[in-house]
Design a protein around this motif. Structure first.
Motif, mmCIF file in Angstrom:
data_model
loop_
_atom_site.group_PDB
_atom_site.id
_atom_site.type_symbol
_atom_site.label_atom_id
_atom_site.label_comp_id
_atom_site.label_asym_id
_atom_site.label_seq_id
_atom_site.Cartn_x
_atom_site.Cartn_y
_atom_site.Cartn_z
ATOM 1 N N VAL A 442 0.860 -1.184 0.000
ATOM 2 C CA VAL A 442 0.000 0.000 0.000
ATOM 3 C C VAL A 442 0.899 1.238 0.000
ATOM 4 C CG1 VAL A 442 -1.815 1.234 1.195
ATOM 5 C CG2 VAL A 442 -1.757 -1.266 1.261
ATOM 6 N N VAL A 443 0.581 2.154 -0.895
ATOM 7 C CA VAL A 443 1.364 3.399 -0.961
ATOM 8 C C VAL A 443 0.527 4.515 -0.332
ATOM 9 C CG1 VAL A 443 2.544 5.018 -2.476
ATOM 10 C CG2 VAL A 443 2.388 2.591 -3.090
ATOM 11 N N THR A 444 1.099 5.216 0.650
ATOM 12 C CA THR A 444 0.358 6.320 1.274
ATOM 13 C C THR A 444 1.207 7.594 1.235
ATOM 14 O OG1 THR A 444 1.207 5.545 3.384
ATOM 15 C CG2 THR A 444 -1.070 4.958 2.841
ATOM 16 N N LEU A 445 0.516 8.678 1.342
ATOM 17 C CA LEU A 445 1.194 9.983 1.354
ATOM 18 C C LEU A 445 1.357 10.404 2.807
ATOM 19 C CD1 LEU A 445 2.222 12.144 -0.599
ATOM 20 C CD2 LEU A 445 -0.045 13.234 -0.420
ATOM 21 N N HIS A 454 4.177 0.390 2.311
ATOM 22 C CA HIS A 454 4.251 -0.623 3.368
ATOM 23 C C HIS A 454 3.272 -1.757 3.071
ATOM 24 C CE1 HIS A 454 0.610 1.193 5.087
ATOM 25 N NE2 HIS A 454 1.181 2.346 4.741
ATOM 26 N N VAL A 455 3.535 -2.876 3.733
ATOM 27 C CA VAL A 455 2.737 -4.089 3.492
ATOM 28 C C VAL A 455 1.371 -3.931 4.133
ATOM 29 C CG1 VAL A 455 2.664 -6.575 3.813
ATOM 30 C CG2 VAL A 455 4.847 -5.439 3.442
ATOM 31 N N ALA A 456 0.324 -4.349 3.402
ATOM 32 C CA ALA A 456 -1.043 -4.194 3.892
ATOM 33 C C ALA A 456 -1.301 -5.048 5.128
ATOM 34 C CB ALA A 456 -2.026 -4.567 2.791
#
Lengths: 494, 310
Positions: A442-445, A454-456
Motif C-alpha cells: 500500500v502506498v500512502t502519502l 508498506h505491506v497491507a
C-alpha cells in the motif's frame, strides 16, 4: 447395548484391539486423494445396476420377432440379446435409468481410474514400497477397459456388432496363431455360430468382475497396511500420517461421497442419453452406420488404427497385417508393459531405493512431470485422432489434411509438451514463495509529503493458525486427574 | 496398566481444539445439514411415488438424484464441519520384518527346500513332469474346444461360377434394378446375409448389351463388368467393416470405421486410409434372362489380412 454386543462379538472373534486401531486409523486430507474413491464408488454402482440388468438380459443370438412396446421395431427379426436389451429399457420399470446409469458408471469408472493414476504418477506415490499397488492399479485399468468393451458388445446392436467385427479382425492379425484364436473364440469365421454372446456375457458378468473385486480388495488392503501417502506440510514426516480419523470423520466424508457419486451417475443416467440402441437397430454384418465411435476409453486404440499407414507385409508365404497388428496388438501391449514397469524403470534411472511416504510436488520432479505431460499429450492426440472424420466434417477440412496433421502432431506435440513442462517446473521451483498468498503493498502519502510503501494489514484468512497434530485422543488409561492436565495423550499398549 | 471399568468411561476433554467442529458457526452448519437430509428424505419419497405412478425416466432420476445428493451432501458436510478434524497424527510402524526374521525365513526355504530337492531329485523331477503335462493337456479343452479350426473358412466364399446375385431378401437382381450411381448389397443365391459373401454392386454407367464394356482401369478386368455394373467384396481389407458409403462424384467407396477409401474405377485400390489391399472384385455377367450372375468366385480371400493368407 452396543457395548454389550461388542463384548459378545469380542468374546468369540477378538475384534476389539484391531478394531480400535482401525477406528483410529488416520487418513491424510487432500482433494486429489478422492479420485480413487470415485472409481471405487462407480464400481459399486456398476455392480448394483449390473445385477439389475442381468435379471432381464438374455445372452443369446437366437433370432426372434420383436413384440415389445417400441413401435418402430415391431415385427422385425432381432436377436434375443437385442430384444431383451430394448425390452429392459422400455418395458421394465426403471430399466432405462438402470441401463444408462450402468453405461455412464463404466465411462466414469475408467475416467476416474485414469485421473487417479495420473495423480499417483505425478506425485510419485508409486515409489517404494508401493510398487505392488501400482501394478494392481494398472491391472485394474486393463481389466476395466476389457470389461467395458465386453459390456458394450452385449446388446448386439449395429454399433456394438461393428466393434466385435473389428475385434475379430484384430485377433486375426496376430501372426501364426491369429486366425485360429479368432475362429476358436467366435466358433467359426465371423460372425461365428452365435456362441460369442454367451461367452462375452459370462466374462463380463462373472469372471472379470470377480478378478476386479479380488484386485480391489488387494488394492485397499495394501493401502491399509502400508498407510496412505501424504503431501509435505506442518508436522508431516516420512514416519507419520497426519489427517482425520477413520471413525467418525473419514467414514462420514467417504460415505457422503459414495452417495454423491451415485447421485451424479443416476442423474447422468436419467438425463444424458447414452447408447440409444433402439435407434441403431439390430446388428447385421453387412450393415454399418456413419460416424461410429467406440466408448471413450477405446478411442486411443481407434485413433492409432486410423493414423497407421497401410503397411501390410507379404513375404515368406504369409501375410503380416502390420497395419493392424502394430497399432492394435503390439502398441497397447507395449503401453501397458511400460506402465507396469514404470516404478522399476524410474528407480533404476534415479537410483532411488529409499522408502517414500511423502509425496512429490510435480514441479520438484521436472523430468518425471515432463515425461508424464508428454504421455498425456500423446494418448490424448491418439484419442482425438479417432475423430478424424468428425473433425474433417465439422471444420470443412479435407480428411487427408486432418489425417496427416495427426500423423505429425501425435509425435511432435508430446515433445513440445515435454520441453514446455520441464521449463515451467524449473521456473516454478526458482520462484520464491510460489503458492503462498501475497500481501499487497500500500502506498500512502505521509504528512511530510513523501510517498511511503508498506505491506497491507493481514486479511481474514491470512493469519491461519496451524494446530499441532496430536494422536487421536484415547481416554481408556487416563485417570481424571491426568485428563485435566494432559489431554489427548495416547497410552494404549499395543 | 489396563484396568477394568465398572462405571462409565472417562469423558473426553471437549475443549481440546482438535475435537472442535471446523465450522465457525456450528448451529448454522447443523441447520444446513438438517435441510439437506430432509431434502434427501423427500427425494427418496418422491422416487417411491414416481416409481409407483409412472415409469418416467427423468422424474425417477431427478427424485433419486435429489435423495442421494441430499443425504450425500448432508453426511459429507457433517463430517467436514461438525466432526473432529484434528489434525491428528499416527506413527507409521515398519511393516517389514527384522533382519533376523528374514534370515530365518530364507534359511527355512533354502535348507528345507534343499533337503527335499537334494535328497529326492528324482521325485522332484517326476513331480515337475506330471505338473507340466497337466498344464499342457488342461489347455486343450480350454482353448481347442472353443471352436472349429479355421480350415478354408477364411480363404473362400460361397461365390461360385454362375452364382445368381440376390439381395438380402433373396430377390434376384436384374440389370434394370439400379440407376447410374446406385449401389446395392448382394449375396450369392442361398447365402443371403452371410458376412463373408457380402458384395457391393455399383452401377457405373447405363450401358446396353451391345455397348463396349466399361473402361475399368486395371488391364484385363474390363470384361469383369457387365452393362456398366461392377461388384466388389464389401468387407474392408483393413478390419472387415462393411464398406458401406459410396461417394458417387469421386467414385469412391468409403469405410465408415477408419476412413479407408477405394477407387471403384480402378479395381477398388485403396486411395486413402489404413486399408492395405484393393477390395477383391467379383467378375459379373448378365444372363439371357436379364439377371446378374458371377462369372466366377473371388480370386482371393476377402476381408482383412491374416497369417495363412498367401
Amino acid at each position: 447395548m452396543i457395548d454389550e454386543s461388542l463384548r459378545w462379538v469380542d468374546d468369540r472373534l477378538g475384534i476389539a484391539k484391531g478394531g480400535r486401531t482401525f477406528l483410529d486409523k488416520i487418513f491424510p486430507d487432500h482433494w486429489s486423494f478422492m479420485l480413487g474413491e470415485i472409481a471405487l464408488y462407480s464400481f459399486v454402482v456398476l455392480l448394483g445396476t449390473g445385477v439389475f440388468l442381468t435379471l432381464y438380459y438374455v445372452p443369446s443370438a437366437h433370432e426372434i420377432v420383436y413384440h415389445g412396446s417400441y413401435l418402430p421395431l415391431r415385427g422385425q427379426k432381432v436377436s434375443e440379446a437385442y430384444a431383451s436389451t430394448v425390452g429392459l429399457s422400455f418395458d421394465v420399470r426403471s430399466g432405462l435409468l438402470m441401463r444408462q446409469a450402468h453405461h455412464w458408471a463404466a465411462d466414469v469408472f475408467l475416467g476416474a481410474i485414469v485421473v487417479h493414476m495420473a495423480r499417483v504418477f505425478f506425485t510419485g506415490a508409486f515409489r517404494k514400497p508401493r510398487e505392488f499397488n501400482w501394478i494392481i492399479g494398472v491391472s485394474l485399468l486393463i481389466l476395466g477397459i476389457v470389461n467395458g468393451f465386453l459390456g458394450y458388445s452385449l446388446p448386439d446392436d449395429l454399433v456394438s456388432g461393428t466393434g466385435l467385427r473389428i475385434m475379430f479382425s484384430i485377433v486375426e492379425s496376430i501372426p501364426l496363431v491369429g486366425s485360429y484364436l479368432a475362429v476358436f473364440l467366435f466358433g467359426g469365421n465371423y460372425p461365428g455360430n452365435g456362441i460369442i454372446i454367451p461367452r462375452l456375457f459370462i466374462l463380463h458378468v462373472l469372471i472379470i468382475p470377480a478378478i476386479i473385486v479380488a484386485l480391489l480388495a488387494g488394492h485397499l488392503g495394501l493401502l491399509v497396511k502400508q498407510k496412505h501417502t501424504q503431501f509435505k506440510g506442518p508436522g508431516r514426516t516420512e514416519h507419520n500420517v497426519v489427517g482425520s480419523p477413520m471413525f467418525p470423520t473419514f467414514m462420514a466424508k467417504t460415505t457422503g461421497f459414495l452417495f454423491i457419486t451415485t447421485a451424479v451417475l443416476f442423474l447422468l443416467g436419467g438425463f444424458a442419453q447414452i447408447n440409444p440402441i433402439w435407434q441403431f437397430g439390430q446388428y447385421h454384418p453387412y450393415l454399418i452406420s456413419y460416424a461410429v465411435q467406440p466408448d471413450w476409453y477405446m478411442g486411443w486404440l481407434d485413433g492409432a488404427l486410423r493414423i497407421m499407414p497401410s503397411w501390410e507385409f507379404v513375404g515368406f508365404g504369409h501375410t503380416w497385417p502390420l497395419e493392424v497388428f502394430l497399432p492394435a496388438v503390439l502398441f497397447p501391449g507395449l503401453t501397458f508393459n511400460l506402465f507396469l514397469a514404470w516404478p522399476f524403470i524410474e528407480a533404476k534411472y534415479t537410483k532411488d531405493l529409499a522408502y517414500h511416504n511423502l509425496l512429490d510436488r510435480p514441479r520438484d520432479r521436472p523430468k518425471r512431470t515432463a515425461f508424464g505431460a508428454a504421455m498425456v499429450t500423446f494418448y490424448f492426440m491418439l484419442f482425438s485422432a479417432s475423430s478424424t472424420d468428425v473433425i474433417a466434417n465439422f471444420f470443412q477440412v479435407e480428411l487427408n489434411i486432418v489425417l496427416w496433421t495427426f500423423r505429425i502432431i501425435v509425435f511432435v506435440l508430446p515433445v513440445v509438451a515435454y520441453v514446455v513442462t520441464y521449463y515451467i517446473c524449473n521456473e516454478m521451483r526458482a520462484a520464491e514463495d510460489v503458492g503462498k498468498r501475497k500481501r499487497a503493498l500500500v502506498v500512502t502519502l505521509s504528512e511530510t509529503g513523501e510517498y511511503v510503501t508498506h505491506v497491507a494489514e493481514p486479511r481474514p484468512g491470512d493469519g491461519h493458525e496451524e494446530v499441532e497434530p496430536v494422536p487421536v485422543p484415547t481416554f481408556i488409561d487416563l485417570t481424571p486427574a491426568e485428563l485435566a492436565t494432559d489431554p489427548g495423550v495416547r497410552r494404549v499398549m499395543r | 496398566m489396563v484396568h477394568e471399568h465398572s462405571g462409565p468411561l472417562p469423558v473426553a476433554a471437549l475443549d481440546d481444539p482438535h475435537l472442535q467442529p471446523y465450522a465457525k458457526h456450528p448451529e448454522r452448519a447443523q441447520t444446513v445439514i438438517a435441510i439437506a437430509m430432509i431434502l434427501g428424505f423427500l427425494g427418496f419419497l418422491g422416487f417411491g411415488i414416481t416409481f409407483w405412478i409412472s415409469d418416467q425416466t427423468q422424474w425417477q432420476a431427478a427424485t433419486l438424484g435429489v435423495g442421494l445428493l441430499g443425504i450425500g451432501f448432508g453426511i459429507t458436510a457433517w463430517g467436514k464441519y461438525l466432526m473432529p478434524q484434528g489434525p491428528f497424527v499416527e506413527e507409521r510402524h515398519d511393516f517389514q520384518s527384522t533382519e533376523a526374521e528374514r534370515d530365518a525365513m530364507s534359511a527355512a526355504v533354502l535348507q528345507r527346500g534343499g533337503m527335499v530337492v537334494e535328497r529326492r531329485k528324482f521325485l522332484g523331477g517326476l513331480f515337475a513332469l506330471g505338473a507340466s503335462a497337466m498344464a499342457v493337456v488342461l489347455a486343450f479343452p480350454l482353448i481347442r474346444s472353443l471352436g472349429p479350426r479355421p480350415g478354408r473358412s477364411l480363404m473362400t466364399t460361397n461365390w461360385k461360377k454362375n452364382s445368381l446375385l440376390v439381395t438380402v431378401d433373396n430377390r434376384p437382381v436384374t440389370v434394370d434394378d439400379l440407376e447410374v450411381g446406385g449401389v446395392l448389397t448382394v449375396f450369392p443365391q442361398g447365402f443371403a446375409g452371410v458376412s463373408n459373401d457380402q458384395t457391393i454392386l455399383i452401377r457405373l454407367a447405363d450401358l446396353g448389351p451391345s455397348d463396349p464394356p466399361f473402361p475399368l482401369s486395371p488391364p484385363g478386368r474390363t470384361d469383369w463388368t457387365a452393362q456398366g455394373y461392377v461388384a466388389y467384396s464389401k468387407l474392408c481389407t483393413h478390419l472387415g467393416c462393411p464398406v458401406g458409403l459410396y461417394q458417387e462424384q469421386d467414385a469412391l467407396l468409403v469405410c465408415p470405421c477408419h476412413q479407408s477409401m477405394f477407387n471403384v474405377l480402378a479395381g477398388a485400390v485403396p486411395e486413402f486410409g489404413p486399408a492395405p489391399r484393393p477390395l477383391p472384385q467379383l467378375p459379373l455377367k448378365v444372363g439371357l434372362d436379364g439377371y446378374l450372375r458371377s462369372q466366377a468366385g473371388y480370386d482371393q480371400p476377402v476381408g482383412p489380412g491374416f497369417w495363412e493368407r498367401p
